[in-house]
Design an enzyme around this catalytic site. Sequence first.
Site, PDB file in Angstrom:
ATOM      1  N   GLU A   2       0.829  -1.218   0.000  1.00  0.00           N
ATOM      2  CA  GLU A   2       0.000   0.000   0.000  1.00  0.00           C
ATOM      3  C   GLU A   2       0.861   1.265   0.000  1.00  0.00           C
ATOM      4  O   GLU A   2       2.068   1.222   0.253  1.00  0.00           O
ATOM      5  CB  GLU A   2      -0.947   0.006   1.201  1.00  0.00           C
ATOM      6  CG  GLU A   2      -0.223   0.009   2.535  1.00  0.00           C
ATOM      7  CD  GLU A   2      -1.020   0.699   3.642  1.00  0.00           C
ATOM      8  OE1 GLU A   2      -1.495   1.829   3.427  1.00  0.00           O
ATOM      9  OE2 GLU A   2      -1.143   0.099   4.723  1.00  0.00           O
ATOM     10  N   LYS A   8      -3.990  -1.683  14.531  1.00  0.00           N
ATOM     11  CA  LYS A   8      -3.128  -0.742  15.246  1.00  0.00           C
ATOM     12  C   LYS A   8      -3.601  -0.618  16.689  1.00  0.00           C
ATOM     13  O   LYS A   8      -4.798  -0.581  16.949  1.00  0.00           O
ATOM     14  CB  LYS A   8      -3.152   0.621  14.552  1.00  0.00           C
ATOM     15  CG  LYS A   8      -2.273   0.617  13.308  1.00  0.00           C
ATOM     16  CD  LYS A   8      -2.191   1.959  12.668  1.00  0.00           C
ATOM     17  CE  LYS A   8      -3.413   2.261  11.853  1.00  0.00           C
ATOM     18  NZ  LYS A   8      -3.421   1.664  10.539  1.00  0.00           N
TER      19      LYS A   8
HETATM   20  N1  PSU Z   1      -0.527   0.831   8.958  1.00  0.00           N
HETATM   21  C1  PSU Z   1       0.543   1.612   9.228  1.00  0.00           C
HETATM   22  N2  PSU Z   1       0.470   2.934   8.910  1.00  0.00           N
HETATM   23  C2  PSU Z   1      -0.628   3.452   8.269  1.00  0.00           C
HETATM   24  C3  PSU Z   1      -1.742   2.622   7.972  1.00  0.00           C
HETATM   25  C4  PSU Z   1      -1.631   1.323   8.354  1.00  0.00           C
HETATM   26  O1  PSU Z   1       1.525   1.127   9.766  1.00  0.00           O
HETATM   27  O2  PSU Z   1      -0.618   4.639   7.948  1.00  0.00           O
HETATM   28  C5  PSU Z   1      -2.935   3.150   7.215  1.00  0.00           C
HETATM   29  C6  PSU Z   1      -3.456   2.027   6.304  1.00  0.00           C
HETATM   30  O3  PSU Z   1      -3.460   2.515   4.994  1.00  0.00           O
HETATM   31  C7  PSU Z   1      -4.871   1.763   6.782  1.00  0.00           C
HETATM   32  C8  PSU Z   1      -5.254   3.114   7.286  1.00  0.00           C
HETATM   33  O4  PSU Z   1      -5.697   1.288   5.756  1.00  0.00           O
HETATM   34  O5  PSU Z   1      -4.064   3.553   7.973  1.00  0.00           O
HETATM   35  C9  PSU Z   1      -6.460   3.065   8.165  1.00  0.00           C
HETATM   36  O6  PSU Z   1      -6.980   4.355   8.275  1.00  0.00           O
HETATM   37  P1  PSU Z   1      -8.415   4.595   8.949  1.00  0.00           P
HETATM   38  O7  PSU Z   1      -8.221   4.217  10.386  1.00  0.00           O
HETATM   39  O8  PSU Z   1      -8.678   6.063   8.739  1.00  0.00           O
HETATM   40  O9  PSU Z   1      -9.398   3.720   8.217  1.00  0.00           O
END
Ligand code: PSU
Length: 306
Positions: A27, A161
Amino acid sequence: MEIFYNSEVDEARTKTGGYNQPIVALESTIITHGMPYPQNVQVAREVEEIVRQNGAIPATIAVLDGSIHVGLEDLELEKLAQTKDVAKISRADIAFTVAQGLTGATTVAATMIVAKSVGIQVFATGGIGGVHRGAELNFDISADLRELAITEVTVVAAGPKAILDIPKTMEVLETYGVPVIVYGQDSIPAFWSSTSETPAPLTTNDVSEIVKSMLARKALGLGGGQLIANPVPLADQIPAAIISPMIEQALVEATKQSINGKAVTPFLLKRIFELTEGKSLTTNIALVKNNARLATEISRAFFIHN
Ligand code: PSU
Ligand code: MN
């Protein structure tokens, strides 16, 4: 709509729409919103190199000036990593970003959509989005979860996370019918920490079982993805006892500053980076590389069966 491939991925494409080598999708939001420049581009290159050295072709996915790119040339990667205020795109905005001719970094959800559309079955990332703490009030549930439910790609991540509500994230994944297969231990990994108090619904330490599960899901026509939760190596982790208070502090600050929507995750990652004096980034880098290795192994094993 034309899709652009970099030379490396293009060479691996066959006339029948498949690939003559195993491919691993990567990604781009992790590059633009997950890590500061210049570490972000350095890590992106190193992760791609890990995939190559272990026997697959890396395909970093992004939308550049309205075009979907599968695999970025080095200059494209460098430019994306340097650009400030790149859009963070998910299922809701990918098509409109294309329509407006804009540039956007793909989240887990948007990367899965593109990977599936070009026949890539395995994808490595850092951590997926999930159910945010306080979601019962703010309804903040990442679109990554619904994507895992409907899009047939196996995603390797170090768990949700740790800024999220892990038990609630597991509940939603279960409701959506997403298998969460933990690699090599019996609790859900918590991104910067190897373990958590949430038990793993499924576990394995055998890559061939992950591949057989992909094949069985296809045979049953189940359609959605699988989440492979790969714990950060113990030597690189930040134990939960150390990082938890920092996560709490970052969350309080986010609330005070009325950070919401898409900005929440990047804000928290940045604050935790500052509060851990950079240690969170070191751990983040280690876990992404570890995920790239496992995803490459899965992709190679799947390639043989296909
Ligand atoms: N994992 C990481 N850093 C990130 C992300 C994931 O180590 O920046 C990103 C991924 O792209 C994931 C997104 O899909 O954060 C999720 O964002 P949200 O919580 O706004 O859906
Ligand atoms: Mn959200």
